[in-house]
Scaffold this active site. Structure first.
Site, short mmCIF file in Angstrom:
data_model
loop_
_atom_site.label_atom_id
_atom_site.label_comp_id
_atom_site.label_asym_id
_atom_site.label_seq_id
_atom_site.Cartn_x
_atom_site.Cartn_y
_atom_site.Cartn_z
N GLU A 156 1.30 1.29 -0.01
CA GLU A 156 0.86 -0.04 -0.40
C GLU A 156 1.88 -1.08 0.03
OE1 GLU A 156 -1.79 -1.24 -2.07
OE2 GLU A 156 -2.79 0.55 -2.87
N HIS A 194 -6.93 1.30 4.94
CA HIS A 194 -7.94 1.52 3.92
C HIS A 194 -9.30 0.97 4.37
CE1 HIS A 194 -8.76 1.45 -0.72
NE2 HIS A 194 -9.39 2.42 -0.10
N ASP A 204 -8.38 -3.96 3.38
CA ASP A 204 -6.92 -3.89 3.58
C ASP A 204 -6.52 -2.86 4.64
OD1 ASP A 204 -8.03 -2.28 1.43
OD2 ASP A 204 -6.02 -1.66 0.89
#
Length: 288
Positions: A156, A194, A204
């Site tokens: 992330e 993603h 994303d």
């Protein structure tokens, strides 16, 4: 005098307690939960497996605590290890701060997690052992793989989905990716986003993510500067499928592809440049 001494003693104790609380790591408690869950997983591995029900009338012996079936002769191989990740999926957090993201990943009710988070200053946080299954990919598909969580690492990036990524973030991401690729021998083409694995559901890491820069370092595919014109017989949906995209919803698959490789124009319409880029990547993928 005694009253003064007693008051002074209370003051010192208060300072020691305050210092202890201040020095305590903010996620000490959730770190304990992590360690407890890892211990519980190791215990699950030791438990007897349920007997497979091949036929209703047939009794199948249940494996023992080490996973061995009692009805078969056991010859333990010496050649094995833990299963390893084969993909890296890159996300953006879509949250306002790194603290908000860390809190999200340490609340059981959110049911989401990742292996790593990189904040805007480039600091890398590890949240999960690489061999364990994080909950980051969700309902997704890439090629024939329909359970990306079980075969991937999730990273992330601290980014709200609109702002540009910082140089420190990308530099430290590249360092992390180099370590992961070397450690687990992850194929170059298996570094994806993603949005690639969940067209129509996720976008994303977004159009600001520097995929070309990553590809130049060996993390993901990118097209050549000089492009061969796609032949009229070339079916773009076939090209998308070869790359790995889920084409059950063609417009969303096209937009997901453009968000990764074109970035300046994200629509569900093909133009000559986008077709030539897809054809170039199609040739690269089929040559692997």
């Amino acid at each position: 005098m005694f009253r003064y001494f007693l008051g002074y003693t209370y003051f010192i104790l208060f300072l020691l307690f305050s210092t202890s609380c201040a020095s305590k790591k903010p996620f000490a408690e959730t770190n304990k939960v992590y360690e407890k869950q890892v211990d519980s997983l190791s215990e699950v591995i030791k438990q007897p497996l349920p007997a497979p029900q091949l036929m209703a009338a047939e009794e199948i012996p249940i494996p023992d605590i080490e996973g061995k079936r009692k009805d078969l002769e056991w010859v333990g191989t010496v050649n094995f290890n833990m299963r390893k990740p084969n993909f890296v999926i890159i996300h953006h957090t879509a949250q306002d701060s790194i603290q908000q993201t860390l809190n999200t990943f340490t609340l059981s009710r959110t049911q989401v997690s990742a292996h790593y988070v990189i904040d805007k200053k480039g600091k890398v946080y590890q949240l999960l052992n690489d061999y364990l299954r994080a909950w980051h990919a969700g309902n997704s598909r890439w090629g024939s793989v329909t359970d990306l969580n079980s075969v991937s690492l999730g990273i992330e990036m601290d980014n709200n989905g609109i702002e540009p990524y910082t140089d420190a973030q990308i530099e430290n991401l590249l360092g992390l990716l180099d370590t992961l690729k070397t450690t687990y021998n992850i194929p170059t083409e298996n570094f994806i986003g993603h949005g690639d694995i969940a067209p129509g559901r996720k976008v994303d890491p977004g159009i600001n993510f520097p995929w070309k820069r990553l590809a130049e370092k060996g993390f993901g595919l990118w097209y050549d500067d000089t492009l061969q014109t796609a032949p009229t017989s070339f079916n773009p949906l076939d090209g998308l499928r070869i790359l790995g995209y889920d084409t059950r919803n063609p417009p969303e698959a096209i937009k997901a592809f453009k968000r990764h490789y074109i970035q300046t124009e994200v629509t569900d319409e093909w133009n000559p440049f986008a077709l030539d880029v897809l054809y170039n990547l199609y040739l690269k993928k089929t040559a692997l």
